[in-house]
Enzyme design. Structure first.
Site, mmCIF file in Angstrom:
data_model
loop_
_atom_site.group_PDB
_atom_site.id
_atom_site.type_symbol
_atom_site.label_atom_id
_atom_site.label_comp_id
_atom_site.label_asym_id
_atom_site.label_seq_id
_atom_site.Cartn_x
_atom_site.Cartn_y
_atom_site.Cartn_z
ATOM 1 N N SER A 123 -96.559 47.076 56.958
ATOM 2 C CA SER A 123 -95.642 47.223 55.826
ATOM 3 C C SER A 123 -96.390 47.433 54.514
ATOM 4 O O SER A 123 -97.577 47.124 54.390
ATOM 5 C CB SER A 123 -94.765 45.973 55.694
ATOM 6 O OG SER A 123 -94.115 45.703 56.906
HETATM 7 N N1 SAH Z 1 -95.565 42.544 60.316
HETATM 8 C C1 SAH Z 1 -96.324 43.693 60.768
HETATM 9 C C2 SAH Z 1 -95.568 44.998 60.651
HETATM 10 C C3 SAH Z 1 -94.336 45.027 61.450
HETATM 11 S S1 SAH Z 1 -93.902 46.576 62.158
HETATM 12 C C4 SAH Z 1 -97.652 43.803 60.067
HETATM 13 O O1 SAH Z 1 -97.957 42.994 59.172
HETATM 14 O O2 SAH Z 1 -98.436 44.692 60.423
HETATM 15 C C5 SAH Z 1 -92.706 45.879 63.268
HETATM 16 C C6 SAH Z 1 -93.275 45.337 64.528
HETATM 17 O O3 SAH Z 1 -92.209 44.707 65.231
HETATM 18 C C7 SAH Z 1 -93.832 46.405 65.460
HETATM 19 O O4 SAH Z 1 -95.148 46.099 65.805
HETATM 20 C C8 SAH Z 1 -92.896 46.324 66.669
HETATM 21 O O5 SAH Z 1 -93.544 46.601 67.890
HETATM 22 C C9 SAH Z 1 -92.413 44.892 66.610
HETATM 23 N N2 SAH Z 1 -91.163 44.609 67.319
HETATM 24 C C10 SAH Z 1 -90.077 45.410 67.463
HETATM 25 N N3 SAH Z 1 -89.128 44.784 68.181
HETATM 26 C C11 SAH Z 1 -89.623 43.557 68.500
HETATM 27 C C12 SAH Z 1 -89.117 42.450 69.242
HETATM 28 N N4 SAH Z 1 -87.922 42.468 69.827
HETATM 29 N N5 SAH Z 1 -89.896 41.356 69.354
HETATM 30 C C13 SAH Z 1 -91.133 41.324 68.792
HETATM 31 N N6 SAH Z 1 -91.670 42.334 68.094
HETATM 32 C C14 SAH Z 1 -90.924 43.435 67.944
#
Ligand code: SAH
Length: 231
Positions: free
Chosen positions: A67
């Site tokens: 992000s």
């Molecule tokens: N917080 C992260 C960025 C998030 S991007 C950082 O600091 O880099 C969103 C992430 O959520 C992605 O890696 C995606 O694979 C994950 N995601 C999506 N659905 C999910 C779920 N049901 N449970 C856990 N992770 C999930």
């Protein structure tokens, strides 16, 4: 000015622009200090490293993104954490947000659905010596009941509604932040407060664009979107 100092001043400028929406004209010292302490370049792929301190999102592989630093700081600030708090993050991604949370909370539990990312994030965090972050590769929709209740919960993927297990795992008096809305569109960043008596109040903060929360196994697909629907 170093790249990192530039990023800090870009975040501060964006806070000033958005102060009426976010209800604050500065983030707490502890949050800004956490942003200063965490080396963002360690969480991005080598090809993106020269952009590591730009105030924007970056690709991290597997179609996912780290992000924007302003959003990381905002979501952390909205949780109003202190050093005794236990936090759950859903969507580990690169591990950067978890690292920032770990500088302002006592313990961070973080869940990631894609194993490649979960493994890489755990390795990055381990190499950097963070010892109050626990990662797990699982569908975060169900939270992590074993360590509940949490003082705060952060969801870093977009959902059409708040997964009910996460509300259950938030302690009364706790805060949750989540982007709510249709995937591959803009969402509202929503702050959820659970009162001491267990009532839930939601407040829209501002428009954001997150990758979708996906579901595993029988639920495979994007949470809340009918598989026959084209998005
Ligand atoms: N917080 C992260 C960025 C998030 S991007 C950082 O600091 O880099 C969103 C992430 O959520 C992605 O890696 C995606 O694979 C994950 N995601 C999506 N659905 C999910 C779920 N049901 N449970 C856990 N992770 C999930």
């Amino acid at each position: 000015m170093s790249d990192q100092q530039q990023m800090i001043s870009d975040i501060e400028r964006e806070v000033a622009y958005t102060r009426h929406m976010i209800g604050r004209s500065a983030f707490s010292h502890s949050v800004m200090n956490a942003i200063r302490l965490v080396p963002r370049e360690a969480f991005v792929p080598e090809t993106e490293r020269r952009f590591a301190y730009n105030n924007g999102p970056l690709p991290i592989g597997c179609g996912q993104t780290i992000s924007q630093p302003y959003i990381v700081a905002l979501m952390t600030d909205l949780l109003e954490l202190d050093g005794d708090d236990v936090v759950l993050e859903v969507g580990t991604g690169s591990g950067y947000q978890a690292a920032v949370l770990s500088r302002v909370a006592k313990q961070v539990y973080t869940l990631e659905i894609i194993d490649t990312l979960a493994e890489r994030a755990a390795e990055t965090l381990d190499n950097l010596g963070y010892d109050n972050i626990t990662c797990r590769c699982v569908d975060g929709y169900n939270g992590w009941p074993e360590h509940a209740p949490y003082d705060a919960i952060m969801v870093t993927a977009a959902a059409v509604e708040i997964p009910p297990p996460l509300i259950d795992q938030l302690r009364p008096g706790g805060r949750l932040v989540i982007p709510l809305g249709r995937p591959y569109d803009y969402q509202n960043l929503v702050l959820v407060e659970k009162s001491r008596s267990g009532e839930v109040r939601e407040r829209v903060i501002l428009g954001v664009a997150f990758v979708p929360l996906t579901r595993s196994d029988a639920h495979r697909g994007i949470y809340g979107v009918d598989r026959s629907e084209s998005i």
